[in-house]
Structures are given as structure tokens and as C-alpha cells.
Design a protein around this motif. Structure first.
Motif, PDB file in Angstrom:
ATOM      1  N   LYS A  40     127.289  56.579 100.310  1.00 19.35           N
ATOM      2  CA  LYS A  40     128.423  57.372  99.812  1.00 19.35           C
ATOM      3  C   LYS A  40     129.050  56.782  98.553  1.00 19.35           C
ATOM      4  N   GLU A  41     128.789  55.505  98.272  1.00 15.43           N
ATOM      5  CA  GLU A  41     129.302  54.881  97.058  1.00 15.43           C
ATOM      6  C   GLU A  41     128.298  54.943  95.910  1.00 15.43           C
ATOM      7  N   GLY A  42     127.155  55.569  96.162  1.00 16.39           N
ATOM      8  CA  GLY A  42     126.148  55.712  95.122  1.00 16.39           C
ATOM      9  C   GLY A  42     125.190  54.539  94.999  1.00 16.39           C
ATOM     10  N   LYS A  43     125.211  53.663  95.984  1.00 21.92           N
ATOM     11  CA  LYS A  43     124.308  52.509  95.968  1.00 21.92           C
ATOM     12  C   LYS A  43     123.014  52.870  96.703  1.00 21.92           C
ATOM     13  N   PRO A  44     121.886  52.366  96.214  1.00 21.64           N
ATOM     14  CA  PRO A  44     120.597  52.688  96.848  1.00 21.64           C
ATOM     15  C   PRO A  44     120.531  52.226  98.301  1.00 21.64           C
ATOM     16  N   LEU A  45     119.956  53.090  99.142  1.00 22.31           N
ATOM     17  CA  LEU A  45     119.735  52.733 100.540  1.00 22.31           C
ATOM     18  C   LEU A  45     118.473  51.895 100.703  1.00 22.31           C
ATOM     19  N   PHE A  46     117.532  52.064  99.771  1.00 21.22           N
ATOM     20  CA  PHE A  46     116.257  51.352  99.839  1.00 21.22           C
ATOM     21  C   PHE A  46     115.983  50.660  98.517  1.00 21.22           C
ATOM     22  N   THR A  47     115.118  49.669  98.572  1.00 17.64           N
ATOM     23  CA  THR A  47     114.648  49.003  97.362  1.00 17.64           C
ATOM     24  C   THR A  47     113.145  49.223  97.268  1.00 17.64           C
ATOM     25  N   PRO A  48     112.570  48.997  96.092  1.00 17.03           N
ATOM     26  CA  PRO A  48     111.109  49.124  95.990  1.00 17.03           C
ATOM     27  C   PRO A  48     110.369  48.232  96.987  1.00 17.03           C
ATOM     28  N   ALA A  49     110.996  47.145  97.373  1.00 17.87           N
ATOM     29  CA  ALA A  49     110.369  46.240  98.344  1.00 17.87           C
ATOM     30  C   ALA A  49     110.225  46.884  99.725  1.00 17.87           C
ATOM     31  N   ASP A  50     111.016  47.914 100.003  1.00 15.26           N
ATOM     32  CA  ASP A  50     110.948  48.613 101.289  1.00 15.26           C
ATOM     33  C   ASP A  50     109.753  49.559 101.394  1.00 15.26           C
TER      34      ASP A  50
END
Length: 85
Positions: A40-50
Motif C-alpha cells: 500500500k506504500e508503493g514498495k515492491p512485494l517481491f525482489t528479482p531474487a524471489d
């Protein structure tokens, strides 16, 4: 800073197109999910490492359903209404 975000997003989108053209549909869907899934704050839930773990652990049909729902403009409106935006 905004220019870097636009450039990075453009790079990610070109990677999705490249994966699709190579017949790597699930990887392309995952790349899209990783790029677009935000809290909800616009931060990614996942990273490329996921990506590798998601490929091993999540049914491709589930990934397809999630990305399809994310692409549906009506769903965006429903989510925003539910969140009071």
C-alpha cells in the motif's frame, strides 16, 4: 531519480517481451508480477531474487490468474474502492 525509475521500468518491460518471444511464458509472467506487485506504500512485494523460488513453489496457473487480475482495470477500481481511495 524519476528518470532512473522510468529507465529501470523500461528495462524490465523489455525483459518481459524478450522472455515471451523466447517462449518463456511463466518467467515473463513472474517478471511482470515482481515488477508490478506493490504494497500500500508503493514498495515492491517481491525482489528479482524471489523469482526462482516462485517458479519452484507456485503453480503457474496461480501466477497467470494473479497477473490477469492485475491487468484488469475493473479490479483496480474495486481494490481502490475497498481501500477507500
Amino acid at each position: 531519480l524519476e528518470f532512473r525509475r522510468v529507465l529501470f521500468r523500461s528495462f524490465q518491460e523489455s525483459k518481459i517481451v524478450e522472455l515471451q518471444s523466447q517462449g518463456k511464458t511463466v518467467e515473463a509472467l513472474l517478471q511482470s508480477l515482481i515488477m508490478r506487485a506493490l504494497d500500500k506504500e508503493g514498495k515492491p512485494l517481491f525482489t528479482p531474487a524471489d523469482k526462482q523460488e516462485l517458479m519452484r513453489e507456485v503453480d503457474p496457473n496461480v501466477i497467470l490468474r494473479i497477473v490477469t487480475e492485475m491487468n484488469d482495470p475493473e479490479n483496480k477500481e474495486k481494490v481502490e474502492a475497498a481501500l477507500g481511495n
